[in-house]
Design an enzyme around this catalytic site. Structure first.
Site, short mmCIF file in Angstrom:
data_model
loop_
_atom_site.label_atom_id
_atom_site.label_comp_id
_atom_site.label_asym_id
_atom_site.label_seq_id
_atom_site.Cartn_x
_atom_site.Cartn_y
_atom_site.Cartn_z
N ILE A 1 0.98 -0.90 0.12
CA ILE A 1 -0.05 -0.37 0.23
C ILE A 1 0.93 1.37 0.13
CG2 ILE A 1 -1.81 1.69 1.26
CD1 ILE A 1 -2.56 -1.31 2.20
N PRO A 2 1.33 1.86 -0.65
CA PRO A 2 1.61 2.48 -1.43
C PRO A 2 1.86 4.51 -0.79
CG PRO A 2 0.67 2.65 -2.65
CD PRO A 2 0.07 1.49 -2.31
N CYS A 3 2.33 4.20 1.08
CA CYS A 3 1.47 4.99 1.71
C CYS A 3 2.79 6.32 1.74
CB CYS A 3 1.89 4.93 3.14
SG CYS A 3 3.12 3.94 3.72
N HIS A 4 3.92 5.84 1.15
CA HIS A 4 4.95 7.02 0.36
C HIS A 4 4.41 7.98 -0.72
CE1 HIS A 4 5.83 3.97 -2.59
NE2 HIS A 4 6.36 4.62 -3.34
#
Length: 185
Positions: free
Chosen positions: A138-141
């Site tokens: 989950i690409p929170c970056h």
């Protein structure tokens, strides 16, 4: 509750950890400099997990992570996750974040708006990103603070790691041009 297994593995970015159960991937630990450190961080969240041999889909996720940290464009959206421990709104936030593709960014406020919530929900989006159990997958970056500012990042290395991950994807967060230009004399 499904039993958790995990594996620590090396990448070009350092040692990562991944945990799974019969439903899907449950945890991902972003890289640290040592396998022991990564394992400690992963087991802090899943103390009952045991080392295991990953099933095919988890092994494919591991290979995708290795390619990611080697600088290759990777889409993690196909990997099955087990987010049953998260509340409904966080799961909606995570689904929205998963739609943000390689080399793109969004903001906490944009996700809140996309989900039909008011601007005050941007804080909830930020909290969900900070508690993301499977960072990178989950690409929170890729989720930034207002104005395209880097915002926080709870992974090892903090916002420096977040900026590095974005740079791997070709995203450069540069300061805005000054409002008043020099006359050059």
């Amino acid at each position: 509750m499904a039993a958790h297994q995990y594996l620590i593995f090396g990448t070009a970015g350092g040692f990562c950890g991944i945990a799974w159960n019969d439903i899907g991937i449950t945890r991902f630990q972003l890289p640290t400099k040592s396998a022991d450190s990564t394992e400690r961080l992963l087991l802090r969240r899943l103390p009952e997990a045991e080392r295991g041999t990953p099933p095919v889909e988890v092994q494919e996720a591991i290979e995708a992570v290795k390619r990611y940290f080697a600088g290759e464009e990777v889409d993690f959206s196909r990997f099955k996750l087990d987010l049953q421990d998260q509340d409904d709104f966080f799961r909606e936030i995570y689904a929205a974040a998963r739609r943000v593709g390689w080399g793109h960014t969004t903001t906490y406020g944009t996700i809140a708006k996309e989900l039909g919530a008011g601007p005050e929900a941007a804080r909830d989006v930020g909290q969900a990103m900070a508690k993301n159990p499977v960072a990178l997958i989950i690409p929170c970056h890729r989720v930034l603070a207002a104005g395209g500012k880097i915002g926080g990042f709870s992974a090892p290395g903090g916002s420096t790691s977040k900026a590095h991950m974005l740079e791997l994807e070709g995203v450069r967060l540069t300061p805005p041009e000054p409002a008043q230009q020099s006359l050059g004399f």
